[in-house]
Scaffold this motif. Structure first.
Motif, PDB file in Angstrom:
ATOM      1  N   THR A  27      -9.177  -4.282  -0.388  1.00 59.47           N
ATOM      2  CA  THR A  27      -8.069  -4.079  -0.951  1.00 59.47           C
ATOM      3  C   THR A  27      -8.230  -3.901  -2.767  1.00 59.47           C
ATOM      4  O   THR A  27      -8.050  -3.115  -3.227  1.00 59.47           O
TER       5      THR A  27
ATOM      6  N   ALA B  55      -0.125  -4.229  -3.011  1.00 69.58           N
ATOM      7  CA  ALA B  55      -0.949  -3.637  -1.804  1.00 69.58           C
ATOM      8  C   ALA B  55      -0.704  -4.951  -0.712  1.00 69.58           C
ATOM      9  O   ALA B  55      -0.904  -4.958   0.491  1.00 69.58           O
TER      10      ALA B  55
ATOM     11  N   SER C 281       1.256  -7.454  -0.677  1.00 67.75           N
ATOM     12  CA  SER C 281       2.254  -7.835  -0.010  1.00 67.75           C
ATOM     13  C   SER C 281       2.689  -7.137   1.246  1.00 67.75           C
ATOM     14  O   SER C 281       3.518  -7.652   2.163  1.00 67.75           O
ATOM     15  N   GLU C 282       2.046  -6.033   1.605  1.00 68.69           N
ATOM     16  CA  GLU C 282       2.173  -5.000   2.710  1.00 68.69           C
ATOM     17  C   GLU C 282       1.647  -5.845   4.122  1.00 68.69           C
ATOM     18  O   GLU C 282       2.015  -5.476   4.983  1.00 68.69           O
ATOM     19  N   TYR C 283       0.790  -6.748   3.720  1.00 69.52           N
ATOM     20  CA  TYR C 283       0.116  -7.497   4.937  1.00 69.52           C
ATOM     21  C   TYR C 283       0.336  -8.940   4.921  1.00 69.52           C
ATOM     22  O   TYR C 283      -0.905  -9.557   5.463  1.00 69.52           O
ATOM     23  N   ASP C 284       1.373  -9.365   4.486  1.00 64.86           N
ATOM     24  CA  ASP C 284       2.099 -10.835   4.452  1.00 64.86           C
ATOM     25  C   ASP C 284       0.977 -11.750   3.837  1.00 64.86           C
ATOM     26  O   ASP C 284       1.108 -12.877   4.301  1.00 64.86           O
TER      27      ASP C 284
END
Length: 326
Positions: A227, A280, A282-285
């Protein structure tokens, strides 16, 4: 219109033995009793002579060029991707009206396409003459063999380039690795001194990556690394050198002409990277666990030293930023 972006650079020419190519076209001219044996490369809408035979009646020289727009024999080969053998151009209903025949010396032409290993066209290998010709099938097979030898050289060049890219590239992210940064960065420093530019160096580190690996697995940790790499690519300039130099450590190396605004630009760049990465992540915890720490330093052309010392200075500023969060 066909466009070829692959030019034979000086570095590539140092890998390929152009003396061997020269000997090849000299032999072509002798075997075919022709005015010219040549290897021609298509370079971004222009044909360029890479090597030409050195016989006295040859009318082409190395680095001679002509536009794609000229209706040439080489262009026909590139468009059709097939060889051609025009024995009497003055009697050919099509070629007798073209500029190379009407205004030039060409009376016969025999050529084959040369391809890069990826399938793109490199150019042509040609026999060009100022008289009508009729070549035997045996001689035409010889030309085919010469064409294979040139193709083999281009494959060797491709293989060398792939090995070089593997040595300088980080496998996970596709960015430069530390070796790649060293290779490109030292040259950037030399260029900056010559152009009297300021060099900017940004050192970035992913916060709490070990904690993410331990609690959520290395796959999630790798996703954080990828990322950030993507964020750097999206926010950096095309001319910037971007590298992953450690597990969670990254470098952006850039240069400026205007000394008065470089700090403002670097701060704005870092703020953009931080914002994009946090969004970015925050989208996968993992958004609450991870973030970015960064430090940047600028060096005017008189202060640039060795690259490792410059990296160390930016590294210290990054750790100052990281420690301020604790």
């Amino acid at each position: 219109m066909f466009e070829n972006q692959s030019c034979l650079s000086r570095a590539q020419q140092s890998i390929i033995d152009l003396d061997k190519w020269q000997q090849t076209v000299d032999l072509i001219a002798e075997l075919f009793d022709s005015a010219c044996g040549t290897i021609v490369q298509l370079r971004q809408n222009e044909f360029n002579v890479v090597v030409a035979s050195k016989n006295e009646d040859n009318f082409l020289s190395r680095n001679d060029s002509w536009s794609w727009d000229l209706n040439s024999f080489c262009r026909n080969i590139v468009e059709t991707k097939q060889g051609m053998n025009v024995q009497e151009a003055k009697l050919d209903s099509y070629w007798k009206l073209t500029a190379p025949v009407v205004e030039g010396k060409i009376r016969s032409y025999c050529g084959l396409p040369i391809f890069w290993p990826c399938g793109e066209l490199f150019g042509t290998i040609c026999i060009i003459d100022t008289k009508e010709t009729k070549h035997s099938s045996a001689l035409l097979k010889v030309l085919e063999q010469f064409c294979r030898l040139i193709t083999a050289d281009l494959k060797m060049l491709r293989d060398c380039q792939e090995i070089r890219d593997l040595a300088l590239t980080d496998e996970l992210t596709g960015l430069n690795n530390r070796r790649g940064l060293s290779f490109l960065g030292e040259q950037r420093i030399k260029d900056a001194r010559r152009a009297r530019q300021t060099v900017g160096l940004v050192y970035l580190d992913i916060d709490n990556l070990k904690q993410i690996n331990d609690k959520q697995g290395h796959q999630v940790g790798d996703q954080c690394i990828i990322t950030l790499a993507n964020v750097l690519k999206e926010n950096g300039r095309e001319s910037d050198i971007i590298a992953r130099i450690g597990g969670d450590e990254f470098i952006i190396m850039t240069s400026f002409n205007d000394e008065s605004i470089h700090d403002v630009q670097l701060e704005a760049l870092c703020s953009r990277i931080l914002e994009c990465y946090n969004l970015a992540a925050s989208e996968y915890d993992v958004g609450e666990i991870t973030s970015i720490s960064y430090g940047y330093q600028t060096f005017d052309y008189e202060r640039t030293t060795v690259l490792e010392d410059m990296i160390a200075q930016a590294d210290r500023l990054m750790y100052r930023n990281k420690n301020s969060k604790r």
